[in-house]
Write a protein that holds these residues in place. Structure first.
Motif, PDB file in Angstrom:
ATOM      1  N   LEU A 178      37.959  46.753  42.314  1.00 16.30           N
ATOM      2  CA  LEU A 178      36.980  45.972  41.570  1.00 16.30           C
ATOM      3  C   LEU A 178      35.557  46.325  42.003  1.00 16.30           C
ATOM      4  O   LEU A 178      34.639  46.402  41.169  1.00 16.30           O
TER       5      LEU A 178
ATOM      6  N   THR B 274      40.110  43.844  46.319  1.00 17.90           N
ATOM      7  CA  THR B 274      38.670  43.959  46.088  1.00 17.90           C
ATOM      8  C   THR B 274      38.196  45.394  45.932  1.00 17.90           C
ATOM      9  O   THR B 274      37.198  45.642  45.255  1.00 17.90           O
TER      10      THR B 274
ATOM     11  N   ALA C 174      34.144  40.386  36.750  1.00 17.39           N
ATOM     12  CA  ALA C 174      34.848  39.133  37.026  1.00 17.39           C
ATOM     13  C   ALA C 174      35.523  38.550  35.805  1.00 17.39           C
ATOM     14  O   ALA C 174      36.264  37.569  35.917  1.00 17.39           O
TER      15      ALA C 174
ATOM     16  N   TRP D 255      39.253  36.774  43.283  1.00 18.04           N
ATOM     17  CA  TRP D 255      38.080  37.558  42.917  1.00 18.04           C
ATOM     18  C   TRP D 255      36.892  36.654  42.588  1.00 18.04           C
ATOM     19  O   TRP D 255      35.743  36.979  42.907  1.00 18.04           O
TER      20      TRP D 255
ATOM     21  N   SER E 289      43.372  39.411  43.821  1.00 20.37           N
ATOM     22  CA  SER E 289      43.126  40.802  43.463  1.00 20.37           C
ATOM     23  C   SER E 289      42.733  41.576  44.701  1.00 20.37           C
ATOM     24  O   SER E 289      42.264  41.017  45.694  1.00 20.37           O
TER      25      SER E 289
END
Length: 1653
Positions: A1442, A1439, A1429, A1475, A1437
């Motif tokens: 990430l 996901t 993060a 995010w 963003s």
């Protein structure tokens, strides 16, 4: 264009068609009513003249009007047959013009074939409207009808010749010896090649599309002929089959651009030619060449094709037949060589089967080029009409038309001697005597003004002139002319006037070129070049006909430089205006110094500004300026005859003895012509004189013709130089036909009258609009320049003095007349400023060039300076004023600039023309606000007053003075710059004040602070404006003292008035803008507060909804979310603190609504009762005797004093009051301010309730009830208004954006819910499996380790086996021994399971260990998420990458095996969100999961259930460690006790045979052994050979004695074994029975000890 009232009758009574497809098509278009009374040009007043926007057709009946309106605007979509449903139009009402057009094209529906639409309108129009349509369609490059099918198929078609006579244009030849000479001609009588195209048989090629490519060139977007690829082109034709239409190609003189070197007419027969034999015969005989598109032919069509060969002069065949069907091929019926069989010259057959339409057009175009210019005969359509009549077709020019044309020839008899000679003989009153008489009258007026006696010599000369004029006798031409105007047949008179104009126009054209010279290189043979049966085609008239007021025969290089895109040019940028002003200063100073640019340089500049790609000018460059400045003084037009008619009448009154003809009828004739649309000359510009007596009689006659209540007039004047196309401009705007003065000697003021429709009469507060056209202004005369300048000033002054609205028409030409026009216009405005009120000025720029805009800008400033006192003080907002002055300049480049029909119309023309018309109508409406409209007598009085002032020169600005105008222009420019600097300073001041206001921030809603600040700033701005304007006054005084020309006191009041007005307007504007800024600041603060409140409510609601969605797993629908938002919205509005209203009583508004309601209901007599509205009401509504009439009371007098009637009325009143209470409650619940519509709706409810209940009651009851309820409404709605009034704009704003807030709410929920669901899915599908794996994977081995550390028997298989056997003896249970012997593996697994369960039951470390592992893995996951993060706060963003990074960090840095990573491969986890919000959801779910697992771990759970959790089962792990090699003795099934890595198996304690069932593995393994042997030992000599991988020694069962352990067991359970195996118990010796448990265990230890296990 005529006034609508005197509508022309039809030329011939037309019969309605029979009930057939044609009648049905006409009925669909709503044209059936015009079959008996055709449309005429007057019909276009409502369709086009008074329309300010394009009307989208909603149904097929709207298409004819839409066609005519679009055609009059030269729109390329004029022929479109598309209709758009009404609901689509309403839905698009808020869209941009570009979006509306695109939506219309996509959603519209075609009702008819577009060719049927054109045909139907032509069928329903009279011949004069047909001529108008033909001219405009040709201007749009549309094909026009030549032969029109009859509405009744059984009747003959109609040859349209008269419409073609109005089509006049110019072109250039390609012949160098003629120096690219410009030729002019009309479509009817000009000799030119005519190429006719017909179709035989069916083919897939579009003939019309091919012809479009021929006439417009390949790749051209020109759709001259309608074709099947256009909108509606695929629909069946019901009216247009048999139609012959023509397109006119005109060369421009450019060999590169031109397709043909000469004008060519291309005709197109619609439908199969074999079905229209008359039309085919006409085209074959009358055409220079016939092109036949041959498809698959039948026998009849083949015969028609053969007949064409004998009729046509030149035949070209295009073979389009199907190649696979040879029987129907064109060459099939005449042999393979069609050219030889039909005796056609080579190249006459084009094989087009394999060619595209473009390739076919290119081939056909090449064939026609080869025939031009020598091989095609020249014909005229006028001659073709004669042939059509012989063939049985109807020709539109009937007996009335021919009679009128013959009358014109009588009038013009002698014209061939020359126009000048004709005018001297037949129009003598327009000679020098009339001019001299005018000069003498002016001199007399000057002498009277100066108080002098009239000069005797002057009187004598005037008397001599009158004596000479008294001898005048009306000439033969004028007798015939006035006689023709007196004709009772209005149609004949219309033909006469039209042909008169055309014929005179023709005469002017003949001076430029002769018909015999039009094709000097084309060898025209009138006899030898034609077949015998059509020799008469060459016998046309010897003159070119077809003049139209719309098209002119001259052109200049500058005129043709107008093909840029049309647009309205609005000067809005003040910086640009300053630059233009500086340019004007230089130009005007140069003009004032009389340093005019040399003519040659001007020519060079003009040539340099021309568009090289659109050079289609039709004048020689070296002659352009001279032709531009010198109109033809010997030209003759209809206006000269009308002028002569007026002078005859005027002379009769001046010298009663003159004239022998009855002249009293002449004013009536002139009035007829004026109402019909022929302009009335107000002023003879050549002689600079006004026939006052003549005009007075005409105006008096006009007044008698009109109703007394319909004589209110407004005057709109078009003031422009002689080449500014003033006549064409007014024609395009209003349809009025004025004489063109650009190349004729016509000079003067001309007036046309238009009757306004009812809807405009109310808006403009007038009944008639008089249009004044100024012709011949600033035309240079080399003989007497000074006299011409005086005449121009007089003419411009009279025009401006009569005007309510003055349109200053600025030409695109830049010539020496620029200074003259500027000075004449400015001087005229200065004079009118002295003697009368200023007209409202509008400016039209015909170009966007710098010179044109400089003129427009300067004239705008002059007009604004002089109009200061005339501005509407009611709306003195400075923004409105400056917007008006900037927007009054409109740039329109119309088709009047296109001298050739070959030039396309700009697509923006229609929009800019409508914009100009809208500006003019807006100016006329402003006139209504400024002053009342005048009647005809007042208009005549104004004309007399202005003319008297002009004759006496009662102005401070002389008629010959040019210095004052130039100096005043410079002064206006200087004033504009001063004004601009003042406004810039005030804008800077306002910027600082705005910052001061916005610096209050949170104090914005403190009314006391804001009001105090606002009062201080308003006082400052008033002083600041006064200071700045005082500086300007000082500058103005200094400027006037320095300029000697402006020293007179005339200009200082004007300038100071502008200064005062500037101070007033700027002050008012700044004060208003300060209030606006302050209110804007407060509103923005309120809006911010509202949005914050709404955001808090939304967050609370969103959180609850997301939590509910998370728990219920139900996806909410949009409708449910909208309901939730409504709750949020209502709660926010109800809790929001709107600013309380200041004193704003709604009583006056309520009273006004009730007053209008009573007037509408006819209850004006009760108006006095309205005085009680707004006062407090102490009691409810009570019914009294006043509410009942005398008769009603008398009728019910015995019913207890009308008790029942009163009760009934009271009940109605109570019911209405209850409904009122509910009405107020409903309106108060709405988040909206009070509206007047509330009261109107309330009153309607009262009226409705009274109608539902019939009662004998007077109107006073209704009025009292309404007054009572309105009084109550004042109190109830005042509270509502007090709450919202101050923030009404804010309320309107947030209400308008409610849908946006709702969309954001739904979007946020969807995103958060999606975010929650993805985070939840990631937690459940990836995180939780990983956590559980991390906890439980090592748990099984940990339990094994703990057990091994605690119980030594689990160290090896032998120890485990020994412990099992010891436990069996200690347990002393037969069933256990049986399970051990028969199911050894199952037995030991059970024992291990019991050990593990016992261990887990006794140990408390299991839960602690799980909690510890849970904390470790959760910490690692949180750290990985936090690391991901970083730097993603507030960023949208995806996901998926990430989350994949989180997994990688766990595997790499946390040494965690992430389970189910493959779940991330799908699209489910790929969402775009914030995010940090996703991380928050993930952390919340992670914490919830930890809490859930911790609670689960702390709960008491059965051991068996816990054993299912570890990944590696501890019992299985222990079993693997003690299982051994899994081999059993083949004799007794005893397990092998050796460690791993051995080859020979060995059991330490073999089991006795009888302890196993007989069918056990022992007997099966040794079949030779006797089963019934009861001995304790068995003799066997070869065991090793039977079981080589087993080592069986003396301790085996083969020995005589088993070990003490098994003897003890056998003795202990002998009977149990026997019973279990269904056998007799074995014999057991007493010795065995005496073995104790200790001895058995000792033997067991000894056996395992010696076995080294």
């Amino acid at each position: 264009m005529s006034v609508k009232s005197p509508k022309l009758p039809s030329i011939k009574k037309k019969k309605p068609p029979k009930d057939n497809a044609q009648a049905e098509a006409l009925n669909t278009l709503g044209l059936e009513a015009f079959l008996t009374t055709p449309l005429d040009p007057a019909s276009l007043l409502d369709i086009s003249t008074w329309t300010l926007e394009k009307q989208a057709p909603l149904e097929p009946k709207d298409l004819p009007n839409a066609f005519l309106q679009r055609l009059w605007l030269f729109s390329q979509d004029a022929r479109s047959p598309c209709c758009k449903p009404l609901h689509d139009v309403l839905n698009n009402s808020n869209n941009s013009p570009e979006e509306i057009r695109n939506g219309f094209k996509e959603e519209s529906q075609c009702a008819v074939n577009p060719l049927d639409l054109v045909t139907a309108v032509f069928m329903s129009a009279n011949t004069f409207l047909q001529q108008e349509m033909t001219v405009r369609m040709l201007q749009c490059q549309f094909a026009v009808p030549l032969v029109l099918p009859n509405k009744d198929p059984e009747e003959a078609s109609r040859f349209l010749l008269w419409p073609l006579r109005g089509a006049v244009t110019q072109w250039r030849s390609h012949f160098p010896e003629n120096n690219r000479k410009v030729y002019g001609g009309d479509l009817a009588s000009t000799y030119m090649p005519v190429v006719s195209c017909v179709r035989l048989g069916h083919s897939g090629v579009s003939k019309s599309q091919v012809l479009n490519n021929v006439i417009g060139g390949l790749g051209s977007s020109c759709d001259t002929f309608l074709h099947r690829g256009m909108d509606g082109g695929q629909l069946p034709r019901r009216l247009s089959n048999g139609l012959v239409e023509i397109g006119w190609y005109l060369p421009t003189g450019d060999p590169v651009r031109d397709i043909f070197p000469v004008p060519v007419v291309i005709s197109n027969l619609r439908g199969d030619a074999s079905k229209h034999e008359k039309c085919l015969s006409l085209l074959c005989q009358a055409s220079s060449a016939v092109v036949v598109f041959c498809g698959n032919l039948r026998e009849k069509e083949k015969q028609v094709l053969v007949s064409c060969k004998y009729m046509a002069h030149k035949l070209i065949l295009i073979d389009l037949s199907d190649a696979e069907n040879n029987d129907n091929r064109v060459v099939g019926f005449a042999g393979q060589n069609l050219e030889e069989n039909m005796e056609l010259p080579g190249g006459s057959v084009v094989h087009g089967t394999d060619l595209s339409e473009e390739e076919l057009a290119n081939t056909l175009c090449g064939s026609l080029k080869d025939l031009l210019p020598d091989e095609l005969k020249l014909v005229t359509l006028e001659a073709a009409a004669k042939l059509a009549e012989e063939l049985g077709l109807n020709v539109d020019e009937g007996a009335i038309c021919k009679k009128a044309m013959a009358t014109v020839e009588k009038v013009l008899q002698g014209l061939d001697e020359g126009s000048a000679q004709f005018r001297d003989k037949q129009l003598p009153l327009q000679g020098s005597l009339w001019s001299k008489l005018a000069e003498m009258e002016k001199e007399e007026s000057k002498q009277r003004k100066e108080g002098k006696e009239i000069d005797g010599q002057l009187q004598k000369e005037k008397k001599d002139i009158l004596i000479e004029l008294s001898c005048y006798k009306m000439t033969s031409a004028m007798k015939i002319f006035t006689g023709a105007l007196s004709a009772t047949d209005k149609v004949e008179r219309t033909y006469f006037l039209s042909w008169m104009k055309l014929r005179l126009r023709l005469n002017q054209m003949e001076k430029q070129n002769s018909p015999k010279d039009l094709f000097t290189k084309l060898k025209t043979e009138k006899k030898d070049g034609l077949p015998e049966q059509c020799d008469n085609l060459q016998n046309g008239v010897d003159y070119d006909t077809g003049e139209s007021d719309r098209f002119c025969t001259d052109s200049t290089p500058e005129e043709d430089n107008t093909e840029e895109q049309l647009m309205n040019h609005e000067l809005q940028d003040s910086e640009q205006q300053v630059e233009i002003s500086q340019g004007l200063v230089h130009i005007l100073q140069t003009s004032a110094e009389k340093t005019i640019e040399p003519q040659s340089q001007q020519k060079e500049h003009v040539e340099s500004t021309k568009d090289p790609g659109r050079d289609v000018s039709f004048e020689h460059p070296t002659d352009s300026c001279q032709q531009l400045l010198e109109p033809d003084q010997s030209s003759l037009g209809l206006e000269h005859f009308l002028r002569e008619m007026g002078l005859i009448f005027e002379l009769t009154h001046i010298s009663p003895r003159s004239g022998s003809h009855n002249v009293l009828r002449l004013p009536s004739l002139a009035t007829d012509l004026l109402l019909y649309g022929i302009p009335l000359e107000l002023m003879d510009g050549n002689a600079s004189n006004i026939p006052m007596r003549w005009l007075a009689c005409v105006f008096a006659e006009l007044k008698l013709r009109l109703p007394q209540k319909q004589c209110r007039t407004r005057v709109l004047t078009n003031l422009g130089v002689h080449h500014a196309r003033n006549a064409e401009l007014l024609s395009e705007l209003f349809g009025a036909k004025f004489p063109e003065g650009r190349k004729r000697s016509t000079k003067g003021l001309y007036m046309a009258a238009l009757c306004l429709p009812d809807r405009l009469r109310k808006e403009m507060e007038c009944d008639f609009l008089f249009l004044i056209d100024v012709e011949g202004l600033c035309s240079v005369s080399l003989d007497n320049k000074i006299n011409v300048l005086v005449h121009d000033n007089e003419m411009a002054t009279v025009a401006a003095g009569l005007s309510d609205v003055l349109l200053q028409n600025i030409s695109s030409h830049v010539g020496t007349e620029y200074e003259t026009y500027l000075t004449v216009t400015v001087n005229a405005l200065l004079r009118i400023k002295e003697c009368s009120s200023m007209p409202i000025c509008q400016l039209l720029a015909q170009d966007e060039g710098i010179h044109c805009l400089l003129q427009a800008s300067q004239l705008r400033r002059v007009s604004d300076m002089l109009q200061t006192e005339s501005r509407d003080r009611g709306t003195s907002n400075a923004d409105d004023h400056y917007a008006k002055t900037k927007s009054c300049i409109t740039c329109v480049k119309g088709p009047w600039c296109n001298m050739s029909l070959s030039q396309p119309i700009d697509t923006q023309y229609s929009e800019t023309l409508l914009k100009l018309k809208e500006n003019l109508f807006g100016a006329l409406k402003k006139c209504a606000a400024k002053s009342e409209a005048t009647g005809l007598p007042e208009l005549m009085s104004r004309l007399c007053a202005v003319w008297d002032a002009v004759k006496a020169e009662s102005f401070s600005t002389g008629l010959q003075n040019t210095d004052i105008a130039l100096a005043f222009c410079l002064l206006c420019t200087e004033f504009f710059q001063w004004e601009h600097s003042c406004l810039e300073h005030m804008e800077s001041w306002l910027k600082g004040a705005t910052e001061t206001i916005f610096d209050t921030k949170a104090k914005a809603l403190d009314a006391e602070i804001q009001n105090s600040l606002l009062r201080r700033l308003k006082a400052e701005v008033r002083e600041e404006v006064k200071t700045e304007v005082d500086k300007l006054r000082s500058k103005a005084d200094a400027y006037l003292m320095k300029d000697h020309v402006l020293e007179m006191n005339t200009f200082k009041p004007i300038l100071m008035s502008n200064m005062d007005h500037l101070q007033e307007e700027v002050t008012e504007e700044m004060v208003q803008r300060l209030g606006t800024v302050n209110e804007s600041h407060c509103s923005l603060t309120q809006l911010e507060r509202f949005e914050n409140s709404l955001e808090k409510e939304q967050e609370s609601k969103l959180h609850a909804l997301v939590e509910n969605s998370k728990s219920s797993k139900v996806l909410l629908q949009d409708t449910e979310l909208e309901e939730e938002f409504e709750d949020v919205w209502s709660k926010t509005l109800s809790n929001f603190a709107f600013r309380p209203s200041e004193t704003d009583d709604i009583t006056a508004r309520v009273t006004n609504v009730l007053k209008h309601n009573l007037i509408r209901c006819g209850l004006q007599k009760h108006m006095t009762k309205l005085e009680v509205i707004g006062k407090n009401q102490t009691s409810g509504f009570q019914v009294n005797d006043e509410h009942f009439g005398y008769r009603s009371r008398l009728k019910h007098m015995f019913e207890d004093n009308n008790r029942l009637q009163r009760i009934e009325a009271q009940q109605v009143a109570c019911k209405v009051k209850e409904e009122y209470n509910q009405f107020v409650a409903d309106k108060s619940s709405l988040a909206a301010d009070f509206s007047d519509s509330y009261i109107a709706e309330l009153l309607e409810n009262v009226e409705k309730a009274l109608k539902e209940k019939a009662m004998e009651i007077r109107s006073a009851f209704e009025v009292d009830l309404k007054v009572y309820l309105c009084s109550a409404a004042c109190q109830d709605f005042q509270q509502l208004h007090d709450r919202y009034a101050k923030d009404s704009v804010l309320l309107t704003t947030i209400t308008a954006t409610k849908s946006k807030y709702m969309s954001d709410f739904i979007y946020k929920f969807r995103k958060r819910d999606q975010c929650q669901r993805v985070a939840q899915a990631f937690t459940s599908m990836v995180v939780k499996p990983t956590v559980l794996d991390y906890i439980y994977r090592p748990l099984g081995m940990q339990i094994v380790k703990d057990i091994q550390d605690k119980a030594q028997q689990y160290q090896s298989p032998c120890s485990f086996h020994r412990s099992l056997m010891e436990e069996l003896v200690k347990e002393d249970h037969f069933e256990s021994f049986k399970e051990y012997l028969l199911n050894y593996d199952k037995f030991r697994v059970r024992k291990i399971q019991e050990t593990v369960v016992a261990h887990l039951s006794e140990s408390s470390n299991f839960g602690i260990w799980r909690q510890q592992r849970l904390g470790e893995i959760v910490g690692k996951i949180a750290a990985a998420v936090s690391q991901t993060a970083e730097g993603a706060s507030g960023v949208l963003s995806d996901t998926k990458p990430l989350l994949e990074r989180v997994c990688l960090i766990l595997e790499k840095d946390g040494d965690v095996d992430v389970k189910a990573r493959s779940c991330l491969d799908g699209p489910f986890f790929s969402i775009t969100t914030e995010w940090d919000r996703f991380v928050t959801c993930l952390m919340e779910l992670l914490a919830a999961m930890r809490l859930e697992l911790a609670q689960e771990f702390s709960q008491n759970v059965e051991i068996t259930q816990l054993l299912q959790c570890p990944i590696i089962q501890p019992q299985e792990a222990l079993f693997e460690r003690v299982r051994g090699c899994d081999q059993h003795c083949p004799l007794c099934r005893a397990p092998c006790e050796l460690q791993e890595g051995h080859e020979l198996h060995k059991a330490l304690l073999h089991r006795p045979k009888d302890m196993l069932p007989h069918d056990s593995g022992m007997t099966e393994g040794n079949p030779g052994m006797s089963k019934d042997k009861q001995d304790l030992s068995v003799a066997c000599s070869s065991l090793h050979s039977l079981y080589p991988d087993w080592s069986i020694s003396h301790g085996d069962p083969n020995t005589e004695m088993p070990c003490a352990y098994w003897r003890y067991v056998w003795a202990r359970f002998n009977e149990s074994f026997a019973k279990e195996y269904n056998q007799e118990p074995a014999y057991i010796s007493d010795e065995w029975k005496e073995i104790t448990e200790e001895e058995a265990l000792d033997s067991l230890k000894e056996a395992f000890f010696y076995g080294q296990c």
